[in-house]
Design an enzyme around this catalytic site. Sequence first.
Site, PDB file in Angstrom:
ATOM      1  N   ASP A 185       0.811  -1.218   0.000  1.00 37.19           N
ATOM      2  CA  ASP A 185       0.000   0.000   0.000  1.00 37.19           C
ATOM      3  C   ASP A 185       0.846   1.271   0.000  1.00 37.19           C
ATOM      4  OD1 ASP A 185      -2.476   1.284  -0.076  1.00 37.19           O
ATOM      5  OD2 ASP A 185      -2.510   1.556   2.085  1.00 37.19           O
TER       6      ASP A 185
ATOM      7  N   CYS B 137     -20.657 -12.993  -5.121  1.00 36.68           N
ATOM      8  CA  CYS B 137     -21.553 -12.136  -4.337  1.00 36.68           C
ATOM      9  C   CYS B 137     -23.027 -12.470  -4.554  1.00 36.68           C
ATOM     10  CB  CYS B 137     -21.315 -10.666  -4.682  1.00 36.68           C
ATOM     11  SG  CYS B 137     -19.813  -9.970  -3.953  1.00 36.68           S
TER      12      CYS B 137
ATOM     13  N   CYS C 250     -26.565 -10.823  -2.840  1.00 33.70           N
ATOM     14  CA  CYS C 250     -26.299 -10.205  -1.538  1.00 33.70           C
ATOM     15  C   CYS C 250     -25.831  -8.764  -1.706  1.00 33.70           C
ATOM     16  CB  CYS C 250     -25.238 -11.006  -0.795  1.00 33.70           C
ATOM     17  SG  CYS C 250     -24.773 -10.298   0.807  1.00 33.70           S
TER      18      CYS C 250
ATOM     19  N   CYS D  42     -23.124  -5.448   2.355  1.00 30.46           N
ATOM     20  CA  CYS D  42     -22.015  -4.499   2.498  1.00 30.46           C
ATOM     21  C   CYS D  42     -22.402  -3.122   1.989  1.00 30.46           C
ATOM     22  CB  CYS D  42     -20.785  -5.020   1.759  1.00 30.46           C
ATOM     23  SG  CYS D  42     -20.998  -5.170  -0.029  1.00 30.46           S
TER      24      CYS D  42
ATOM     25  N   CYS E 115     -23.451   0.670   4.762  1.00 28.06           N
ATOM     26  CA  CYS E 115     -22.555   1.819   4.667  1.00 28.06           C
ATOM     27  C   CYS E 115     -23.236   3.076   5.209  1.00 28.06           C
ATOM     28  CB  CYS E 115     -22.130   2.049   3.217  1.00 28.06           C
ATOM     29  SG  CYS E 115     -21.038   3.482   3.019  1.00 28.06           S
TER      30      CYS E 115
END
Length: 208
Positions: free
Chosen positions: A133, A187, A190, A193, A197
């Site tokens: 990162d 996924c 679904c 997530c 948020c």
Amino acid sequence: MTGLTARLRQAALEEGFSEMRVCRPQDIPKAAERLADYVAKGRHGQMRWMAERMPWRGDPTALWPAARSVVMLAENYGPAHDPMAVLDQRDRGAISVYAQNRDYHDLVKKRLKRLGRWLIDQSIGAEIKVFVDTAPVMEKPLGQAAGLGWQGKHTNLVSRQLGSWFFLGAIFTTVELEVDPAEGDHCGTCRKCLDICPTAAFPAPYQL
């Protein structure tokens, strides 16, 4: 998985990583186009370095042309407690799980360097570069290409074994390693997530 790649994976697990997979630098051909679209829409916000380093970020072969393999490592940071419980305590702030411990850049990079040194010791003339990162590397697409997981609707990598709470690190190397099959999207319908948020940061699935 046989030979050097199998021994490298065992060394990675002994080093403390949760999983290791391998892909080629050229295995994310759609990354550059998707990154350009993301930046063109201004979704990178104030992260100007994304626009400035697009040629490298979108094409790992441009970042280091000598690289022949990309070793992708996952390190699980899921806690022993239920991190969702704090959401019911309205008088407390919820700190992201990944930020509740030591800086992962330092922890993961040290392990990457030790594992990279192991690989160099096993391969005459081998060269490596380690990333966590801190360089123009698209870890998530590379992670999917290597089979660590798939980019879910929240754009993070999701693994059947590790969930989506794990750090990613990469070792680029001149060594030709055995590659793993890429992971597909699981996924389905679904959207948990997306719905949870608090800032509605997803204009559509797979878009942040």
